[in-house]
Design a protein around this motif. Structure first.
Motif, PDB file in Angstrom:
ATOM      1  N   THR A 123       0.762  -1.064   0.099  1.00  0.00           N
ATOM      2  CA  THR A 123       0.010  -0.056  -0.017  1.00  0.00           C
ATOM      3  C   THR A 123       0.950   1.264   0.029  1.00  0.00           C
ATOM      4  OG1 THR A 123      -1.611  -1.295   1.040  1.00  0.00           O
ATOM      5  CG2 THR A 123      -1.904   1.393   1.195  1.00  0.00           C
ATOM      6  N   LEU A 124       0.613   1.967  -1.104  1.00  0.00           N
ATOM      7  CA  LEU A 124       1.741   3.353  -1.151  1.00  0.00           C
ATOM      8  C   LEU A 124       1.359   4.116   0.211  1.00  0.00           C
ATOM      9  CD1 LEU A 124       1.589   3.942  -4.935  1.00  0.00           C
ATOM     10  CD2 LEU A 124       3.102   2.706  -3.617  1.00  0.00           C
ATOM     11  N   PRO A 125       2.332   4.838   0.576  1.00  0.00           N
ATOM     12  CA  PRO A 125       2.036   5.865   1.813  1.00  0.00           C
ATOM     13  C   PRO A 125       1.506   7.117   1.355  1.00  0.00           C
ATOM     14  CG  PRO A 125       4.324   5.883   0.819  1.00  0.00           C
ATOM     15  CD  PRO A 125       3.712   4.980  -0.003  1.00  0.00           C
ATOM     16  N   MET A 126       0.542   7.292   0.596  1.00  0.00           N
ATOM     17  CA  MET A 126      -0.433   8.387   0.192  1.00  0.00           C
ATOM     18  C   MET A 126      -1.761   7.933   0.545  1.00  0.00           C
ATOM     19  SD  MET A 126       1.878   7.884  -2.397  1.00  0.00           S
ATOM     20  CE  MET A 126       3.548   8.457  -2.991  1.00  0.00           C
ATOM     21  N   GLU A 127      -2.620   9.076   0.711  1.00  0.00           N
ATOM     22  CA  GLU A 127      -4.191   8.821   0.882  1.00  0.00           C
ATOM     23  C   GLU A 127      -4.754   8.814  -0.474  1.00  0.00           C
ATOM     24  OE1 GLU A 127      -5.856   8.996   3.619  1.00  0.00           O
ATOM     25  OE2 GLU A 127      -4.128   9.262   4.843  1.00  0.00           O
ATOM     26  N   ALA A 133      -2.392  12.905 -11.535  1.00  0.00           N
ATOM     27  CA  ALA A 133      -1.885  11.789 -12.590  1.00  0.00           C
ATOM     28  C   ALA A 133      -0.616  11.486 -11.878  1.00  0.00           C
ATOM     29  CB  ALA A 133      -1.276  12.661 -13.715  1.00  0.00           C
ATOM     30  N   ILE A 134      -0.113  10.136 -12.310  1.00  0.00           N
ATOM     31  CA  ILE A 134       1.262   9.470 -12.077  1.00  0.00           C
ATOM     32  C   ILE A 134       1.878   9.283 -13.346  1.00  0.00           C
ATOM     33  CG2 ILE A 134       2.361   7.292 -11.498  1.00  0.00           C
ATOM     34  CD1 ILE A 134       0.333   6.866  -9.248  1.00  0.00           C
ATOM     35  N   GLY A 150      -2.596  -6.412  -9.413  1.00  0.00           N
ATOM     36  CA  GLY A 150      -2.655  -5.728  -8.051  1.00  0.00           C
ATOM     37  C   GLY A 150      -1.725  -4.466  -7.968  1.00  0.00           C
ATOM     38  N   THR A 151      -0.499  -4.404  -8.965  1.00  0.00           N
ATOM     39  CA  THR A 151       0.359  -3.304  -9.196  1.00  0.00           C
ATOM     40  C   THR A 151      -0.445  -2.162  -9.322  1.00  0.00           C
ATOM     41  OG1 THR A 151       2.402  -4.666  -9.373  1.00  0.00           O
ATOM     42  CG2 THR A 151       2.514  -2.553 -10.121  1.00  0.00           C
ATOM     43  N   PHE A 152      -1.156  -2.469 -10.497  1.00  0.00           N
ATOM     44  CA  PHE A 152      -2.152  -1.316 -11.156  1.00  0.00           C
ATOM     45  C   PHE A 152      -3.080  -0.862 -10.050  1.00  0.00           C
ATOM     46  CE2 PHE A 152      -0.130  -2.922 -14.866  1.00  0.00           C
ATOM     47  CZ  PHE A 152       0.033  -1.742 -15.636  1.00  0.00           C
ATOM     48  N   VAL A 153      -3.776  -1.885  -9.618  1.00  0.00           N
ATOM     49  CA  VAL A 153      -4.555  -1.361  -8.506  1.00  0.00           C
ATOM     50  C   VAL A 153      -4.028  -0.541  -7.344  1.00  0.00           C
ATOM     51  CG1 VAL A 153      -6.476  -2.317  -6.618  1.00  0.00           C
ATOM     52  CG2 VAL A 153      -6.133  -3.283  -8.893  1.00  0.00           C
ATOM     53  N   GLN A 154      -2.907  -0.773  -6.865  1.00  0.00           N
ATOM     54  CA  GLN A 154      -2.252   0.084  -6.012  1.00  0.00           C
ATOM     55  C   GLN A 154      -1.876   1.510  -6.384  1.00  0.00           C
ATOM     56  OE1 GLN A 154      -2.019  -0.733  -2.822  1.00  0.00           O
ATOM     57  NE2 GLN A 154      -2.299  -2.807  -2.728  1.00  0.00           N
ATOM     58  N   LEU A 155      -1.381   1.467  -7.698  1.00  0.00           N
ATOM     59  CA  LEU A 155      -0.820   2.716  -8.273  1.00  0.00           C
ATOM     60  C   LEU A 155      -2.329   3.496  -8.473  1.00  0.00           C
ATOM     61  CD1 LEU A 155       1.402   1.472 -11.120  1.00  0.00           C
ATOM     62  CD2 LEU A 155       2.071   3.063  -9.103  1.00  0.00           C
ATOM     63  N   LEU A 156      -3.397   2.870  -8.947  1.00  0.00           N
ATOM     64  CA  LEU A 156      -4.715   3.902  -9.105  1.00  0.00           C
ATOM     65  C   LEU A 156      -5.320   4.238  -7.822  1.00  0.00           C
ATOM     66  CD1 LEU A 156      -5.940   1.475 -11.993  1.00  0.00           C
ATOM     67  CD2 LEU A 156      -5.188   3.744 -12.350  1.00  0.00           C
ATOM     68  N   ARG A 157      -5.075   3.511  -6.830  1.00  0.00           N
ATOM     69  CA  ARG A 157      -5.577   3.851  -5.213  1.00  0.00           C
ATOM     70  C   ARG A 157      -5.387   5.253  -5.011  1.00  0.00           C
ATOM     71  NH1 ARG A 157      -4.730   4.727  -0.133  1.00  0.00           N
ATOM     72  NH2 ARG A 157      -2.499   4.383  -0.728  1.00  0.00           N
ATOM     73  N   VAL A 158      -4.330   5.832  -5.392  1.00  0.00           N
ATOM     74  CA  VAL A 158      -3.804   7.128  -5.153  1.00  0.00           C
ATOM     75  C   VAL A 158      -4.347   8.284  -6.111  1.00  0.00           C
ATOM     76  CG1 VAL A 158      -1.961   6.279  -3.479  1.00  0.00           C
ATOM     77  CG2 VAL A 158      -1.472   7.124  -5.772  1.00  0.00           C
ATOM     78  N   ILE A 159      -4.812   7.760  -7.220  1.00  0.00           N
ATOM     79  CA  ILE A 159      -4.960   8.725  -8.248  1.00  0.00           C
ATOM     80  C   ILE A 159      -6.752   9.055  -8.041  1.00  0.00           C
ATOM     81  CG2 ILE A 159      -5.206   8.993 -10.879  1.00  0.00           C
ATOM     82  CD1 ILE A 159      -2.994   7.143 -11.157  1.00  0.00           C
ATOM     83  N   LYS A 160      -6.809  10.214  -8.279  1.00  0.00           N
ATOM     84  CA  LYS A 160      -8.211  10.760  -8.749  1.00  0.00           C
ATOM     85  C   LYS A 160      -9.062  10.194  -9.623  1.00  0.00           C
ATOM     86  CE  LYS A 160      -7.005  15.272  -6.646  1.00  0.00           C
ATOM     87  NZ  LYS A 160      -6.681  16.686  -6.902  1.00  0.00           N
ATOM     88  N   LEU A 165      -2.755   7.646 -15.395  1.00  0.00           N
ATOM     89  CA  LEU A 165      -1.630   6.751 -15.000  1.00  0.00           C
ATOM     90  C   LEU A 165      -0.996   6.660 -16.453  1.00  0.00           C
ATOM     91  CD1 LEU A 165      -0.016   4.888 -13.349  1.00  0.00           C
ATOM     92  CD2 LEU A 165      -1.592   3.148 -13.959  1.00  0.00           C
ATOM     93  N   SER A 166       0.371   7.026 -16.244  1.00  0.00           N
ATOM     94  CA  SER A 166       1.248   7.045 -17.623  1.00  0.00           C
ATOM     95  C   SER A 166       2.724   6.677 -17.292  1.00  0.00           C
ATOM     96  CB  SER A 166       1.173   8.388 -18.301  1.00  0.00           C
ATOM     97  OG  SER A 166       1.757   9.401 -17.441  1.00  0.00           O
ATOM     98  N   TRP A 167       3.273   6.006 -18.288  1.00  0.00           N
ATOM     99  CA  TRP A 167       4.447   5.582 -18.114  1.00  0.00           C
ATOM    100  C   TRP A 167       5.130   5.020 -19.589  1.00  0.00           C
ATOM    101  CZ3 TRP A 167       0.064   2.750 -17.606  1.00  0.00           C
ATOM    102  CH2 TRP A 167      -0.067   1.615 -18.398  1.00  0.00           C
ATOM    103  N   GLY A 168       6.529   5.589 -19.552  1.00  0.00           N
ATOM    104  CA  GLY A 168       7.426   5.085 -20.820  1.00  0.00           C
ATOM    105  C   GLY A 168       8.007   3.860 -20.394  1.00  0.00           C
ATOM    106  N   MET A 169       8.227   3.006 -21.521  1.00  0.00           N
ATOM    107  CA  MET A 169       8.968   1.675 -21.268  1.00  0.00           C
ATOM    108  C   MET A 169       9.308   1.242 -22.683  1.00  0.00           C
ATOM    109  SD  MET A 169       5.613  -0.802 -20.747  1.00  0.00           S
ATOM    110  CE  MET A 169       6.688  -2.290 -20.358  1.00  0.00           C
TER     111      MET A 169
END
Length: 226
Positions: A123-127, A133-134, A150-160, A165-169
């Motif tokens: 669980t990321l340490p933010m509300e 945006a991330i 679940g990785t995406f779920v955890q990231l999206l939890r802290v987004i309004k 959600l964006s990334w380069g790869m």
């Protein structure tokens, strides 16, 4: 670029990419802690331009300049270094390696700093719903963020809701021989599953290819939280 320079770049590319392999969190922290002093200079030698390309593609989303942004997997701040000239300055940093973030702090790029890994059981340490945006670069790579629902779920939890959600790869198939989690189009299938489950939707026109001088193609993904 001359053939000689291109060969030199390819050699450096191989040296750096040898670091990307599946590893436990403790090993990753050790690797980046030991690398932190030379990381920026190594990226210069490698001509690592994915942070610049990711920043450019992110600005094409035309989010308000005051948007609250999380640079996730921020490292020494290479990505936000290129976001700042575009007017995006309301940025927090999160990374799993404290020594990398110590380097970022010297660049005065972020409002807040958080130390945490990212994964399906972390669980990321933010509300909840903190960020508009991330943005991330080079984090979906062997030995980094787990390729898991679940990785995406955890990231999206802290987004309004409605946030990005964006990334380069690199092309996910590029890592298939190194990390089984990337084989058999697992990454693409995971994205499709998250879309089917209405967890997020893909922003029109994405993924987009990143401008790069590196030997391998790289892409920018952008999805919107539903």
């Amino acid at each position: 670029m001359s053939e000689q320079n291109n060969n030199k770049l390819s050699d450096e590319f191989v040296k750096i990419e040898q670091k990307w392999k599946p590893m436990p969190i403790e090993k990753s922290i050790q690797m980046y802690s030991e690398w932190s002093e030379k990381y920026d200079s190594d990226m210069d030698v490698w001509q690592y331009d994915s942070p610049q390309g990711t920043a450019t593609r992110f600005t094409e989303l035309n989010l308000p300049k005051e948007s609250k942004i999380l640079d996730c997997g921020a490292g020494t701040g290479l990505l936000s270094h290129f976001l700042k000239p575009f007017g995006y300055t309301n940025i927090d940093a999160l990374d799993g390696c404290e020594k990398m973030l110590e380097k970022a702090k010297k660049k005065d790029l972020y409002r807040n700093y958080f130390i945490s890994f990212v994964g399906p059981d972390i669980t990321l340490p933010m509300e909840e719903a903190t960020y508009d945006a991330i943005v991330m670069c080079g984090i979906f790579t062997p030995g980094h963020f787990p390729i898991a629902y679940g990785t995406f779920v955890q990231l999206l939890r802290v987004i309004k809701k409605g946030g990005i959600l964006s990334w380069g790869m690199a092309d996910p198939e590029h890592y298939a021989e190194v990390d089984p989690s990337y084989a058999n189009k697992n990454f693409e299938n995971l994205i499709k599953k998250l879309v089917e489950d209405k967890v997020f939707e893909i922003v029109d026109g994405h993924p987009k290819e990143l401008p790069t001088v590196q030997p391998k193609k790289r892409f920018f993904y952008a999805v919107r939280k539903l």
